[in-house]
Design a protein around this motif. Structure first.
Motif, PDB file in Angstrom:
ATOM      1  N   GLU A 248      22.121 -40.655 -17.642  1.00  0.00           N
ATOM      2  CA  GLU A 248      23.416 -41.328 -17.657  1.00  0.00           C
ATOM      3  C   GLU A 248      24.541 -40.340 -17.940  1.00  0.00           C
ATOM      4  N   GLU A 249      24.300 -39.399 -18.819  1.00  0.00           N
ATOM      5  CA  GLU A 249      25.307 -38.385 -19.120  1.00  0.00           C
ATOM      6  C   GLU A 249      25.573 -37.518 -17.890  1.00  0.00           C
ATOM      7  N   TYR A 250      24.498 -37.110 -17.199  1.00  0.00           N
ATOM      8  CA  TYR A 250      24.657 -36.342 -15.967  1.00  0.00           C
ATOM      9  C   TYR A 250      25.444 -37.161 -14.941  1.00  0.00           C
ATOM     10  N   GLY A 251      25.097 -38.429 -14.793  1.00  0.00           N
ATOM     11  CA  GLY A 251      25.777 -39.311 -13.848  1.00  0.00           C
ATOM     12  C   GLY A 251      27.245 -39.480 -14.177  1.00  0.00           C
ATOM     13  N   ARG A 252      27.550 -39.641 -15.424  1.00  0.00           N
ATOM     14  CA  ARG A 252      28.943 -39.804 -15.857  1.00  0.00           C
ATOM     15  C   ARG A 252      29.754 -38.547 -15.520  1.00  0.00           C
ATOM     16  N   LYS A 253      29.181 -37.376 -15.806  1.00  0.00           N
ATOM     17  CA  LYS A 253      29.876 -36.125 -15.494  1.00  0.00           C
ATOM     18  C   LYS A 253      30.051 -35.948 -13.988  1.00  0.00           C
TER      19      LYS A 253
ATOM     20  N   ILE B  72      23.431 -43.966  -8.963  1.00  0.00           N
ATOM     21  CA  ILE B  72      22.269 -44.844  -9.127  1.00  0.00           C
ATOM     22  C   ILE B  72      21.096 -44.034  -9.658  1.00  0.00           C
ATOM     23  N   THR B  73      20.580 -44.457 -10.807  1.00  0.00           N
ATOM     24  CA  THR B  73      19.349 -43.888 -11.351  1.00  0.00           C
ATOM     25  C   THR B  73      18.209 -44.749 -10.850  1.00  0.00           C
ATOM     26  N   ASP B  74      17.154 -44.109 -10.372  1.00  0.00           N
ATOM     27  CA  ASP B  74      16.035 -44.825  -9.762  1.00  0.00           C
ATOM     28  C   ASP B  74      15.274 -45.660 -10.791  1.00  0.00           C
ATOM     29  N   ALA B  75      15.242 -46.963 -10.580  1.00  0.00           N
ATOM     30  CA  ALA B  75      14.542 -47.884 -11.484  1.00  0.00           C
ATOM     31  C   ALA B  75      13.044 -47.624 -11.491  1.00  0.00           C
ATOM     32  N   GLY B  76      12.504 -47.178 -10.360  1.00  0.00           N
ATOM     33  CA  GLY B  76      11.069 -46.881 -10.291  1.00  0.00           C
ATOM     34  C   GLY B  76      10.656 -45.775 -11.243  1.00  0.00           C
ATOM     35  N   VAL B  77      11.482 -44.761 -11.376  1.00  0.00           N
ATOM     36  CA  VAL B  77      11.191 -43.659 -12.295  1.00  0.00           C
ATOM     37  C   VAL B  77      11.222 -44.162 -13.737  1.00  0.00           C
TER      38      VAL B  77
ATOM     39  N   LEU C 117      32.031 -46.467   0.619  1.00  0.00           N
ATOM     40  CA  LEU C 117      31.023 -46.342  -0.430  1.00  0.00           C
ATOM     41  C   LEU C 117      30.396 -44.954  -0.354  1.00  0.00           C
ATOM     42  N   VAL C 118      30.386 -44.260  -1.483  1.00  0.00           N
ATOM     43  CA  VAL C 118      29.747 -42.941  -1.569  1.00  0.00           C
ATOM     44  C   VAL C 118      28.721 -43.005  -2.701  1.00  0.00           C
ATOM     45  N   PRO C 119      27.438 -43.209  -2.359  1.00  0.00           N
ATOM     46  CA  PRO C 119      26.410 -43.238  -3.397  1.00  0.00           C
ATOM     47  C   PRO C 119      26.067 -41.822  -3.866  1.00  0.00           C
ATOM     48  N   LEU C 120      25.851 -41.695  -5.158  1.00  0.00           N
ATOM     49  CA  LEU C 120      25.500 -40.410  -5.761  1.00  0.00           C
ATOM     50  C   LEU C 120      24.235 -40.579  -6.573  1.00  0.00           C
ATOM     51  N   ASP C 121      23.506 -39.500  -6.734  1.00  0.00           N
ATOM     52  CA  ASP C 121      22.354 -39.488  -7.619  1.00  0.00           C
ATOM     53  C   ASP C 121      22.130 -38.059  -8.088  1.00  0.00           C
ATOM     54  N   PHE C 122      21.017 -37.814  -8.716  1.00  0.00           N
ATOM     55  CA  PHE C 122      20.722 -36.515  -9.292  1.00  0.00           C
ATOM     56  C   PHE C 122      20.687 -35.400  -8.247  1.00  0.00           C
ATOM     57  N   PHE C 123      20.368 -35.735  -7.002  1.00  0.00           N
ATOM     58  CA  PHE C 123      20.187 -34.731  -5.958  1.00  0.00           C
ATOM     59  C   PHE C 123      21.456 -34.449  -5.155  1.00  0.00           C
ATOM     60  N   VAL C 124      22.505 -35.208  -5.405  1.00  0.00           N
ATOM     61  CA  VAL C 124      23.799 -34.969  -4.770  1.00  0.00           C
ATOM     62  C   VAL C 124      24.634 -34.230  -5.801  1.00  0.00           C
ATOM     63  N   HIS C 125      24.870 -32.954  -5.548  1.00  0.00           N
ATOM     64  CA  HIS C 125      25.546 -32.134  -6.545  1.00  0.00           C
ATOM     65  C   HIS C 125      27.065 -32.145  -6.395  1.00  0.00           C
ATOM     66  N   ASP C 126      27.552 -32.378  -5.182  1.00  0.00           N
ATOM     67  CA  ASP C 126      28.997 -32.348  -4.958  1.00  0.00           C
ATOM     68  C   ASP C 126      29.278 -32.941  -3.582  1.00  0.00           C
ATOM     69  N   ILE C 127      30.483 -33.430  -3.394  1.00  0.00           N
ATOM     70  CA  ILE C 127      30.916 -33.890  -2.078  1.00  0.00           C
ATOM     71  C   ILE C 127      31.574 -32.695  -1.398  1.00  0.00           C
TER      72      ILE C 127
ATOM     73  N   ARG D 167      21.055 -35.183   1.293  1.00  0.00           N
ATOM     74  CA  ARG D 167      20.026 -34.975   0.275  1.00  0.00           C
ATOM     75  C   ARG D 167      19.896 -36.152  -0.683  1.00  0.00           C
ATOM     76  N   TYR D 168      20.647 -37.221  -0.463  1.00  0.00           N
ATOM     77  CA  TYR D 168      20.603 -38.384  -1.354  1.00  0.00           C
ATOM     78  C   TYR D 168      19.174 -38.899  -1.472  1.00  0.00           C
ATOM     79  N   ALA D 169      18.688 -39.034  -2.706  1.00  0.00           N
ATOM     80  CA  ALA D 169      17.352 -39.544  -3.022  1.00  0.00           C
ATOM     81  C   ALA D 169      16.243 -38.699  -2.416  1.00  0.00           C
ATOM     82  N   ASP D 170      16.502 -37.412  -2.230  1.00  0.00           N
ATOM     83  CA  ASP D 170      15.561 -36.554  -1.503  1.00  0.00           C
ATOM     84  C   ASP D 170      14.626 -35.767  -2.393  1.00  0.00           C
TER      85      ASP D 170
END
Length: 181
Positions: free
Chosen positions: A103-108, A76-81, A46-56, A152-155
């Motif tokens: 979602e567009e950023y996540g898809r890309k 994963i987009t943060d539900a709290g936000v 499992l490799v979780p990604l979010d807005f703060f993970v730019h690349d592996i 940097r995940y969720a950082d």
């Protein structure tokens, strides 16, 4: 007799004498048990990604290539936000616009990361959803043999090179091996 017991008994045979049991008890946490010496079979990562993970990173790919595993990428987009935006900060249309951009950023990001991994011969799966980053990763990790986390995940956009508190919490809570890159 286990490996660590045998090792301690040989090492301290002439020195410890009657104190063997106390030495074994005090030092056993520093030695691997026979179960820990076995290399676990890793078939899914499992490799979780979010807005703060730019690349592996290439280094992480090198480590992951040691396993013949399918890699599941989860953005994963943060539900709290989203909840904060819906309640207080923005009107409904602005919240939907924000969510669509995320979602567009996540898809890309998912497409770019999956393409990079597939180029190195990995089989990948992708998934995108709104949730609670730490809790959802811990829950999803139960269905995988390993978790690979960007430090940097969720950082947020911190400037230092430390590990995100969410990553540390995830590593403490998951039962599967974790790789931090």
């Amino acid at each position: 007799m286990g490996y660590s017991s045998s090792l301690i008994q040989r090492k301290f045979k002439d020195i410890v004498g009657k104190r063997y049991e106390s030495v074994l008890k005090e030092y056993s946490e520093f030695l691997l048990t026979e179960e820990e010496l076995l290399v676990p079979e890793v078939r899914s990562i499992l490799v979780p990604l979010d807005f703060f993970v730019h690349d592996i990173t290439d280094e992480a790919i090198d480590v992951l290539s040691a396993y013949d595993a399918t890699i599941s990428l989860a953005y994963i987009t943060d539900a709290g936000v989203i909840e904060i935006l819906e309640r207080a900060a923005l009107n409904q249309s602005s919240t939907e616009e924000f969510r669509a951009k995320k979602e567009e950023y996540g898809r890309k990001l998912l497409e770019r990361t999956a393409a990079k991994l597939e180029k190195h011969g990995f089989s990948t799966q992708t998934r995108m959803f709104v949730g609670h980053k730490g809790d959802d990763v811990v829950q999803m990790a139960k269905n995988h043999d390993m978790v690979a986390l960007c430090r940097r995940y969720a950082d947020g956009e911190s400037t230092d090179v430390s590990i995100s508190p969410i990553v540390l919490r995830i590593c403490q809570r998951v039962e599967t091996p974790a790789l931090i890159y």
